[in-house]
Design an enzyme around this catalytic site. Structure first.
Site, PDB file in Angstrom:
ATOM      1  N   HIS A  37       0.844  -1.208   0.000  1.00  0.00           N
ATOM      2  CA  HIS A  37       0.000   0.000   0.000  1.00  0.00           C
ATOM      3  C   HIS A  37       0.879   1.258   0.000  1.00  0.00           C
ATOM      4  O   HIS A  37       0.566   2.254  -0.666  1.00  0.00           O
ATOM      5  CB  HIS A  37      -0.873   0.055   1.257  1.00  0.00           C
ATOM      6  CG  HIS A  37      -1.919  -1.015   1.337  1.00  0.00           C
ATOM      7  ND1 HIS A  37      -1.855  -2.047   2.231  1.00  0.00           N
ATOM      8  CD2 HIS A  37      -3.058  -1.200   0.630  1.00  0.00           C
ATOM      9  CE1 HIS A  37      -2.905  -2.825   2.084  1.00  0.00           C
ATOM     10  NE2 HIS A  37      -3.654  -2.347   1.118  1.00  0.00           N
ATOM     11  N   SER A 185       0.257  -8.989   1.199  1.00  0.00           N
ATOM     12  CA  SER A 185      -1.200  -8.955   1.240  1.00  0.00           C
ATOM     13  C   SER A 185      -1.643  -8.863   2.696  1.00  0.00           C
ATOM     14  O   SER A 185      -0.994  -9.444   3.585  1.00  0.00           O
ATOM     15  CB  SER A 185      -1.767 -10.251   0.638  1.00  0.00           C
ATOM     16  OG  SER A 185      -3.110 -10.412   1.008  1.00  0.00           O
TER      17      SER A 185
END
Ligand code: PAF
Length: 282
Positions: A37, A185
């Site tokens: 991210h 993830s």
């Protein structure tokens, strides 16, 4: 960093920036932020004057038997990471701010949403397309950023933006991997120590398949079966392992040049996805 929970407040800030001719890049997330991210945030910072991040665990993209209730919430940690990465504005709405009880509209991008992840995650991509469209209408950014790990999601969003004439640049950022190859993830946090040791095999099978294709092996279906077998033996329950065409994600054959190998498999509780792109010489 400003944090805003209400659409109205967010839009006042955005309008103010736009009046000052500032450009806006937007990174939608469901929180539980990791280095992947933060790469999106870094790419967004390079692209625009202001960066907006949303954290919203979107209920409509989870089916009944999925992990919505238990989806990891790490808000304080996420906020600190966003501040460290100089994000300008965090949009942190409650569910009722986004969906009212009378909601009637759902966006479905036909065909592609039913392939691969769409075969088992019924309605998932409609949930994703709808929330991304709503967030785009709320934030009105110049560009929006997605990770390439969710390759099918990215393809769905690109088609939606094209078909609905949404005025935004869709930007993508390469997969960020752990040192052993496992794609980063939020769901990796569900892996037990033992499963975490096995998990990198998912990427290894993608690399094996890529190498076979590069060595001119042309029976793609046979390559897929071999890699599925390898994963099953390693302890995965394989959802799909498919060599596809990049442009429409349909199964590729030996004449196709732009390929993506897509896979999803569960390892105990978590369902992991990964992919690798290949361009063959014409
Ligand atoms: O990729 C995600 O985290 C989500 O699917 C997204 C794009 C934020 C929509 O909820």
């Amino acid at each position: 960093m400003k944090t805003q929970n209400l659409i109205q407040d967010l839009q006042l800030t955005i309008t103010n920036w736009k009046q000052q001719q500032m450009t806006i890049a937007f990174v939608p997330t469901m929180g539980n932020l990791h280095a992947g991210h933060l790469e999106l945030v870094k790419a967004a910072k390079k692209k625009a004057d202001k960066v907006v991040v949303s954290i919203f665990v979107n209920p409509t993209q989870f089916s009944k038997d999925e992990d919505f209730e238990n989806y990891p919430h790490t808000e304080q940690q996420d906020i600190e990471a966003l501040i460290t990465n100089n994000v300008d504005l965090l949009f942190l709405p409650l569910i009722k701010e986004i969906y009212h009880s009378q909601t009637k509209t759902i966006i479905t991008v036909a065909d592609i949403s039913n392939l691969h992840c769409g075969q088992t995650r019924i309605g998932h991509f409609s949930g994703v397309a709808t929330i991304v469209c709503k967030l785009l209408n709320i934030v009105h950014p110049d560009s929006i950023f997605f990770g390439e790990k969710d390759f099918q999601q990215l393809a769905v969003i690109r088609l939606m933006v094209r078909d609905l004439n949404i005025s935004v640049n869709v930007e993508s950022v390469a997969i960020i991997r752990e040192s052993d190859g496992l794609a980063m993830s939020s769901r990796n946090s569900y892996l037990t120590i033992q499963q975490r040791l096995i998990a990198p095999k998912l990427y290894q099978t993608l690399c094996n398949a890529r190498d076979k294709i590069m060595q001119q092996q042309s029976d793609f279906r046979e390559i897929e079966e071999q890699q599925k077998q390898y994963l099953t033996t390693a302890g995965f329950k394989v959802d799909y392992f498919s060599i596809c065409r990049v442009n429409d994600l349909l199964l590729a054959n030996k004449n196709d040049k732009k390929l993506v190998i897509l896979t999803a498999a569960t390892l105990g509780k978590p369902r992991l996805i990964d992919n690798i792109c290949i361009t063959l010489e014409s």
